[in-house]
Design an enzyme around this catalytic site. Structure first.
Site, PDB file in Angstrom:
ATOM      1  N   HIS A 174      22.103  -4.601   4.453  1.00 35.85           N
ATOM      2  CA  HIS A 174      21.910  -6.001   4.621  1.00 35.85           C
ATOM      3  C   HIS A 174      21.092  -6.051   5.811  1.00 35.85           C
ATOM      4  O   HIS A 174      21.384  -7.035   6.676  1.00 35.85           O
ATOM      5  CB  HIS A 174      23.326  -6.751   4.891  1.00 35.85           C
ATOM      6  N   SER A 298      -7.404  -2.651  14.449  1.00 39.48           N
ATOM      7  CA  SER A 298      -7.514  -4.031  14.618  1.00 39.48           C
ATOM      8  C   SER A 298      -9.007  -4.292  15.251  1.00 39.48           C
ATOM      9  O   SER A 298      -9.271  -3.592  16.237  1.00 39.48           O
ATOM     10  CB  SER A 298      -6.087  -4.489  15.493  1.00 39.48           C
ATOM     11  N   LYS A 304      -3.715  -0.218  17.744  1.00 42.28           N
ATOM     12  CA  LYS A 304      -2.963  -0.450  16.755  1.00 42.28           C
ATOM     13  C   LYS A 304      -3.488   0.819  15.583  1.00 42.28           C
ATOM     14  O   LYS A 304      -4.532   0.911  15.385  1.00 42.28           O
ATOM     15  CB  LYS A 304      -3.258  -1.869  16.064  1.00 42.28           C
ATOM     16  N   VAL A 345      -7.726 -10.005 -25.450  1.00 42.85           N
ATOM     17  CA  VAL A 345      -6.683  -9.516 -24.296  1.00 42.85           C
ATOM     18  C   VAL A 345      -6.950  -7.931 -24.184  1.00 42.85           C
ATOM     19  O   VAL A 345      -6.758  -7.261 -23.016  1.00 42.85           O
ATOM     20  CB  VAL A 345      -5.408 -10.045 -24.462  1.00 42.85           C
TER      21      VAL A 345
END
Length: 464
Positions: A174, A298, A304, A345
């Site tokens: 959690h 970045s 980064k 398909v």
């Protein structure tokens, strides 16, 4: 505009084309044409081998070699000729039939072939050829290309699980601190899940049928009522390395494709789970990523090193599963004895697998950059002494101390607990001295149960 990797509409054939090159000969239009020709030729060879069909004599070795070479040596120019014929017929399977008959008339072709050319596509509906072709394509794509890369992912994760089998790590349930584990054990969990899905993928039988317009050998029996057509069809399908489906309408119902894609989707979903967990561990500092010279994290923040490989993998797996889940839900549904919705398909049969392959390569690249950061892992554990509330209250219960859980709850819940705060509580317990000393010696880093042993055993787990 010329079609190439820069102008391709889909990133599968553009940006990521190099990662899926091994699938292209199998699932491309060329691959479908080649598979159809292979099935048509093998059907003709099967007719020649059946003594109940005397109009097609047994072929000599030279004729058999000529026929086999038509599909084994199929060139792009040959496939283009099929497409040229299709522009007239407006029917792709009929174009394949006409192309084969053209080969029978070319210079050097055995004369016997011009005599029996009406037995090309004999008694077949297009779907007889198509279902066997798609089944062959799926079998080869999964077994020869996809499963080996899946295995590479599993092998890399297993290597990491064994290397880090004993490295303690704080668990989080959690999102909150929980009983510690080891890095290797958490990776072993993923390895076990992936192995189990791979075992299920390997066990899926690729089915096929060649029983005419509605599955009853109507045309076959009208021409040769004494031939055992079911046995004849079964022999051909076995020769192709597929499993015979005795009960069909005009189409093989595609249930096995749904089974295969569902299993691949489950493997992919587990990998999404791994990608997200590793992304989180990198964010927590448990793993560092090796910087690659020349790469940029970045456009504006030079420091980064982003977990882009795991993000790329997660995104591509999402697309892969969306495509394969649609195929899985759509293909088994066909109105009455057949409608044509499956035909269009099925042309996307390789798309989901290609997106999956792109993702597997990205995960492998990301795993190759990971460097464990034991100092950060230890730091997290040393700041989480409250996780020892579980073993202390469990030992207290063994010795029947009333309200053990409640006493630890009062001491630890919602509080920052240190080793110094824990020590006087343990020393005050009325339990045997040996048990007390064992609790005093325990740290969050040593409270890992049998995690290290479980991680070490992962190499023996097959998933079957």
């Amino acid at each position: 505009m010329i079609l190439n990797e820069l102008t391709a509409l889909s990133p599968v054939d553009g940006r990521y084309a190099g990662k899926v090159a091994d699938l292209r000969p199998i699932f491309s239009e060329f691959g479908l044409i080649k598979a159809r020709i292979e099935v048509e030729i093998k059907w003709l060879l099967q007719l020649a081998a059946n003594p109940g069909i005397p109009e097609v004599p047994v072929f000599d070795d030279a004729t058999t070699a000529f026929l086999t070479a038509i599909y084994e040596n199929l060139s792009l120019e040959d496939a283009s000729r099929v497409k040229e014929i299709e522009r007239t017929t407006n029917h792709d399977v009929k174009a394949v039939e006409y192309f084969i008959k053209e080969q029978f008339k070319r210079e050097g072709a055995p004369k016997i072939l011009t005599d029996i050319n009406e037995f090309v596509h004999f008694a077949c509906t297009s779907e007889d050829i198509n279902n066997l072709s798609y089944s062959l394509m799926l079998k080869r794509g999964v077994q020869d290309v996809v499963l080996p890369v899946m295995q590479q992912v599993v092998a890399r994760l297993e290597e990491l699980a064994l290397n880090f089998a004993a490295q303690p790590m704080l668990s989080r349930t959690h999102g909150q601190t929980a009983s510690p584990t080891t890095v290797g054990k958490e990776l072993a969990n993923v390895v076990a899940r992936l192995k189990r899905q791979m075992a299920q993928i390997r066990q899926i039988k690729m089915l096929g049928k060649i029983n005419g317009a509605v599955g009853n050998y109507n045309a076959h029996l009208s021409a040769y009522p004494d031939v055992n057509w079911e046995a004849h069809a079964q022999d051909l399908i076995k020769e192709l390395g597929l499993e015979w489906n005795p009960y069909t309408t005009q189409i093989e119902p595609h249930d096995f494709i749904a089974e295969a894609f569902d299993a691949v989707c489950r493997y992919n979903t587990i990998l999404i789970d791994l990608n997200r967990d590793v992304w989180g561990y990198i964010s927590l500092g448990y793993f560092k990523q090796k910087a690659v010279a020349g790469e940029v994290g970045s456009s504006t923040m030079p420091h980064k090193v982003n977990p882009i490989d795991f993000e790329n993998s997660e995104g591509n797996l999402g697309i892969a599963n969306a495509v394969m889940e649609h195929l899985s839900r759509k293909l088994p549904v066909s109105r009455w004895q057949r409608d044509l919705t499956d035909s269009t398909v099925l042309r996307n049969l390789g798309v989901g697998l290609a997106q999956s392959l792109i993702a597997y390569h990205s995960t492998l690249k990301g795993l190759g950059k990971l460097e464990l950061n034991p100092m950060r892992l230890d730091e997290d554990l040393n700041q989480s002494w409250e996780v020892l509330a579980e073993p202390i209250q469990t030992v207290m219960r063994r010795y029947r101390i009333e309200g053990a859980y409640e006493k630890l709850k009062e001491l630890t819940r919602g509080k920052a607990i240190t080793q110094e705060a824990m020590k006087p509580f343990i020393e005050s317990l009325k339990i045997p001295e040996e048990a007390k000393q064992r609790l005093l010696a325990m740290t969050p880093a040593t409270y890992t149960g049998n995690a290290a042993e479980q991680a070490a055993r992962i190499k023996d787990y097959s998933g079957e």
